[in-house]
Scaffold this motif. Structure first.
Motif, short mmCIF file in Angstrom:
data_model
loop_
_atom_site.label_atom_id
_atom_site.label_comp_id
_atom_site.label_asym_id
_atom_site.label_seq_id
_atom_site.Cartn_x
_atom_site.Cartn_y
_atom_site.Cartn_z
N ALA A 173 0.85 -1.20 0.00
CA ALA A 173 0.00 0.00 0.00
C ALA A 173 0.88 1.24 0.00
N GLY A 174 0.37 2.30 -0.61
CA GLY A 174 1.12 3.54 -0.69
C GLY A 174 1.14 4.31 0.62
N VAL A 175 1.90 5.39 0.64
CA VAL A 175 2.05 6.20 1.84
C VAL A 175 0.72 6.83 2.25
N GLU A 176 -0.05 7.33 1.29
CA GLU A 176 -1.27 8.06 1.62
C GLU A 176 -2.32 7.19 2.30
N PRO A 177 -2.71 6.04 1.73
CA PRO A 177 -3.71 5.23 2.44
C PRO A 177 -3.19 4.69 3.77
N THR A 178 -1.91 4.39 3.84
CA THR A 178 -1.34 3.94 5.11
C THR A 178 -1.45 5.05 6.15
N SER A 179 -1.14 6.28 5.76
CA SER A 179 -1.21 7.41 6.69
C SER A 179 -2.64 7.66 7.16
N ILE A 180 -3.61 7.48 6.27
CA ILE A 180 -5.01 7.64 6.65
C ILE A 180 -5.36 6.65 7.76
N ALA A 181 -4.99 5.40 7.56
CA ALA A 181 -5.27 4.38 8.57
C ALA A 181 -4.55 4.69 9.88
N GLU A 182 -3.31 5.12 9.79
CA GLU A 182 -2.55 5.41 11.00
C GLU A 182 -3.12 6.60 11.75
N ARG A 183 -3.63 7.61 11.04
CA ARG A 183 -4.24 8.76 11.72
C ARG A 183 -5.47 8.33 12.51
N HIS A 184 -6.28 7.48 11.92
CA HIS A 184 -7.48 7.03 12.61
C HIS A 184 -7.12 6.15 13.81
N MET A 185 -6.10 5.33 13.66
CA MET A 185 -5.67 4.49 14.79
C MET A 185 -5.14 5.36 15.93
N ALA A 186 -4.36 6.37 15.58
CA ALA A 186 -3.77 7.24 16.60
C ALA A 186 -4.83 8.02 17.36
N ALA A 187 -5.90 8.40 16.68
CA ALA A 187 -6.97 9.20 17.31
C ALA A 187 -8.00 8.33 18.02
N SER A 188 -7.88 7.03 17.88
CA SER A 188 -8.94 6.13 18.36
C SER A 188 -8.94 5.90 19.86
N GLY A 189 -7.79 6.08 20.50
CA GLY A 189 -7.67 5.73 21.90
C GLY A 189 -7.27 4.29 22.12
N PHE A 190 -7.23 3.49 21.04
CA PHE A 190 -6.78 2.10 21.13
C PHE A 190 -5.28 2.03 20.89
N SER A 191 -4.61 1.10 21.56
CA SER A 191 -3.19 0.88 21.26
C SER A 191 -3.06 0.37 19.83
#
Length: 267
Positions: free
Chosen positions: A176-194
């Protein structure tokens, strides 16, 4: 169409693959197993319910009812390990995640039986995935394949300690490219989940086989620790779906997949 294979065709540039939630074991396989409960213990419990919103946001969904014990459609059909040097399970597993034998003594599948299962259950699943990728590529210049999984938080044979709640895999950036990976990582970081990216779980065969960013297919795997959305089973007990327990994670996942769709459409 086979009764165990479910395909929902959406119009958005997103496919949700659910390869491990099945608990159906064909009778000709079940008769050789120690028990059905043991054989389904490692299922990705309630992943179809967790991603039940996928169709309403326009995603395609491909899932199988066949248990990974019968055949694991997320393993390399050649039998090659996805994680050399680390404990894992094979194309037709003969033991559970905890290294407990699945088959009665002398009844583990041989090569002819493994080939039969590939033809009967593995090939139709991948024909469906390839069909959806090809169909959506006629509509969209890029598509995202999102491979959805879950696992118990603690499996000593497979990883040390407690697994992070959200485990994103992109085959170390190759699928996967940088952009979709970054989208997923932003949501994970904001989720409150480890969370972690490309930790113990970097993506299975589906992610690695279909991911081709330069060719317009971005494939990501999300391995979810089951404590994030359910009470994990004690022993071989079959868990119960509790929508209130899963609601917070569902909100995170819906936002993540919606943003992936929006990004892909913008391309």
């Amino acid at each position: 169409m086979t009764s165990w294979l479910h395909i929902h065709q959406g119009s958005a540039p997103l496919i949700v693959s659910i390869p491990h939630a099945g608990t159906t074991i064909p009778p000709e396989i079940a008769e050789h197993l120690v028990s059905h409960d043991l054989a389904t213990h490692d299922a990705d419990w309630f992943i179809p319910q967790l991603f039940g919103f996928a169709a309403e946001i326009g995603a395609s969904v491909v899932r199988t009812d066949i248990s990974r014990t019968a055949i694991d459609v997320n393993r390399d059909p050649s039998g090659q390990s996805l994680y050399p040097g680390q404990a894992t399970t094979g194309l037709c597993p003969t033991e559970t995640f905890d290294d407990v034998p699945l088959y009665l003594e002398g009844h583990a599948p041989r090569q002819a039986e493994i080939f039969r299962r590939r033809v009967s259950y593995f090939a139709p699943y991948h024909d469906a995935l390839e069909g959806e990728i090809d169909r959506l590529r006629l509509i969209h210049p890029k598509v995202v394949l999102f491979d959805a999984h879950s696992i118990r938080s603690n499996v000593a044979r497979l990883f040390e300690g407690e697994l992070p709640a959200l485990n994103l895999g992109t085959n170390s950036g190759a699928s996967a490219g940088v952009e979709p990976t970054s989208i997923a990582e932003r949501h994970m970081a904001a989720s409150g989940f480890s969370h972690v990216t490309n930790g113990r779980f970097k993506g299975g065969w589906i992610t690695r086989h279909y991911g081709n960013p330069e060719g317009g297919v971005h494939a990501l795997q999300l391995e979810i620790a089951q404590r994030a959305y359910m009470d994990e089973p004690a022993g071989l007990d079959i868990p119960t779906w509790k929508p209130d327990r899963a609601a917070a994670l569902q909100a995170v996942l819906k936002g993540l997949l919606t943003d992936l769709i929006d990004w892909t459409k913008a391309q």
